[in-house]
Design a protein around this motif. Structure first.
Motif, PDB file in Angstrom:
ATOM      1  N   VAL A   1       0.836  -1.212   0.000  1.00  0.00           N
ATOM      2  CA  VAL A   1       0.000   0.000   0.000  1.00  0.00           C
ATOM      3  C   VAL A   1       0.865   1.255   0.000  1.00  0.00           C
TER       4      VAL A   1
ATOM      5  N   THR B   1      -5.907  -7.557   0.818  1.00  0.00           N
ATOM      6  CA  THR B   1      -5.929  -6.231   1.425  1.00  0.00           C
ATOM      7  C   THR B   1      -5.724  -5.133   0.391  1.00  0.00           C
TER       8      THR B   1
ATOM      9  N   SER C   1      -8.633  -4.123  -1.681  1.00  0.00           N
ATOM     10  CA  SER C   1      -9.753  -3.484  -0.983  1.00  0.00           C
ATOM     11  C   SER C   1      -9.611  -1.968  -0.891  1.00  0.00           C
ATOM     12  N   PHE C   2      -8.472  -1.416  -1.351  1.00  0.00           N
ATOM     13  CA  PHE C   2      -8.292   0.034  -1.395  1.00  0.00           C
ATOM     14  C   PHE C   2      -8.895   0.550  -2.698  1.00  0.00           C
TER      15      PHE C   2
ATOM     16  N   ARG D   1      -9.127   1.616   4.996  1.00  0.00           N
ATOM     17  CA  ARG D   1      -8.698   1.489   3.601  1.00  0.00           C
ATOM     18  C   ARG D   1      -8.575   2.866   2.944  1.00  0.00           C
TER      19      ARG D   1
END
Length: 242
Positions: free
Chosen positions: A21, A45, A48-49, A205
C-alpha cells in the motif's frame, strides 16, 4: 521498460500488504503510472483500497492454490506499459506456489526479454516473527540469485536484533549483501500515537492523502501522518526505485 515489484514473504501478519500500500502511493506521488495485482487468496488487502488501480487475481480453486491462475498475471506483466510501475502483492499462503511458478515458467527471463526490470520486496520484522521472516528472505535470495531484493525492516513488533547485533551484522546480510538493492527502515514511533493512527488509516482502507487532508481527521493525527508519510517518501526516493 516497466518496473515490476513483487511483494513476497512467507510469514503472514508482518506488514507485507502495508508495504504494498505504501509503495503504491509513494510511486504515484513521484508521478509514476502505477497499477497493481493482488494474488493473496486469503486476505486481499491491497485490492480493498478502492482509491487504487488494483486487479485481484483469484488463485484458489476448490480450496487449493491453482498455479495455472498465475498465467493471467504473467500475460498482464509481460504487456505492462513502458515506464509504468506494477506491484504484485502476494499472500503468505501462496508464497511457495508463486515462487515455484516463477521458476518453472522462466517467468523472470520472459519479463527481462520484454525489457522489464524486476524487484523483489521482502519484509523482516522484529519480535517473535524475526526468525521466520529471515527464513522467507533467505528463500528469495537463494531461489532467485539474479534478482535484486529490497528489504523492508519493520520494528513495530520488536527490535530487529539478535544478541545485540543489528540486521547488517546478521549472517543473512553478510551472505547476501550484494543482492540487496536497498534496506528500507520503517520509521519508529509511539505505538499508541502514530501506531494507532496507521492502524485506523489502513482499517478504513484510506490513502495517506485522504488521512492527512480529510475533514474528519484531527489536526494532531494529520500532523503525525504527514510526518510519517514524508519519512516514507524519503526512504523510497533514497532506495533508488524510481
Amino acid at each position: 521498460m516497466a518496473t515490476i515489484h513483487f511483494i513476497l514473504q512467507g510469514k503472514g501478519g508482518v506488514g507485507k500488504s502495508m508495504i504494498a500500500v505504501m509503495l503504491y502511493q509513494a510511486l504515484r506521488h513521484f508521478g509514476k503510472e502505477v497499477s497493481a495485482y493482488d494474488t493473496d487468496p486469503v486476505n486481499a488487502t491491497l485490492a480493498s483500497f478502492k482509491e487504487f488501480n488494483v486487479t485481484p487475481i483469484e488463485v484458489m480453486r476448490d480450496g487449493n492454490i491453482d498455479a495455472r491462475k498465475f498465467d493471467v498475471l504473467l500475460d498482464a506483466l509481460v504487456s505492462a506499459p513502458q515506464e509504468a510501475h506494477v506491484i504484485v502483492d502476494n499472500g503468505a499462503s501462496s508464497f511457495i506456489a508463486l515462487g515455484a511458478y516463477l521458476l518453472e515458467n522462466d517467468f523472470l527471463p520472459l519479463l527481462e526479454e520484454q525489457g522489464h526490470k524486476v524487484f523483489f520486496h521482502s519484509i523482516v520484522t522484529g519480535g517473535q516473527a524475526l526468525g521466520d521472516t529471515i527464513q522467507g528472505l533467505a528463500r528469495l535470495a537463494m531461489g532467485f540469485p539474479a534478482s535484486p531484493i529490497v528489504v523492508w525492516l519493520n520494528p513495530y513488533f520488536g527490535e530487529i536484533a539478535i544478541d545485540g547485533n543489528t540486521f547488517e551484522e546478521f549472517k543473512i546480510y553478510r551472505e547476501y549483501a550484494s543482492r540487496f538493492h536497498a534496506l528500507i527502515r520503517l520509521p519508529e514511533g509511539n505505538k499508541t500515537l502514530i501506531g494507532r493512527d496507521l492502524e485506523e488509516l489502513f482499517a478504513k482502507r484510506q490513502s495517506f492523502d485522504a488521512g492527512i487532508n480529510g475533514s474528519s481527521t484531527s489536526i494532531a493525527v494529520q500532523s503525525r501522518l504527514r510526518r510519517y508519510w514524508n519519512q516514507i517518501l524519503s526512504c523510497v526516493e533514497q532506495a533508488g526505485l524510481l
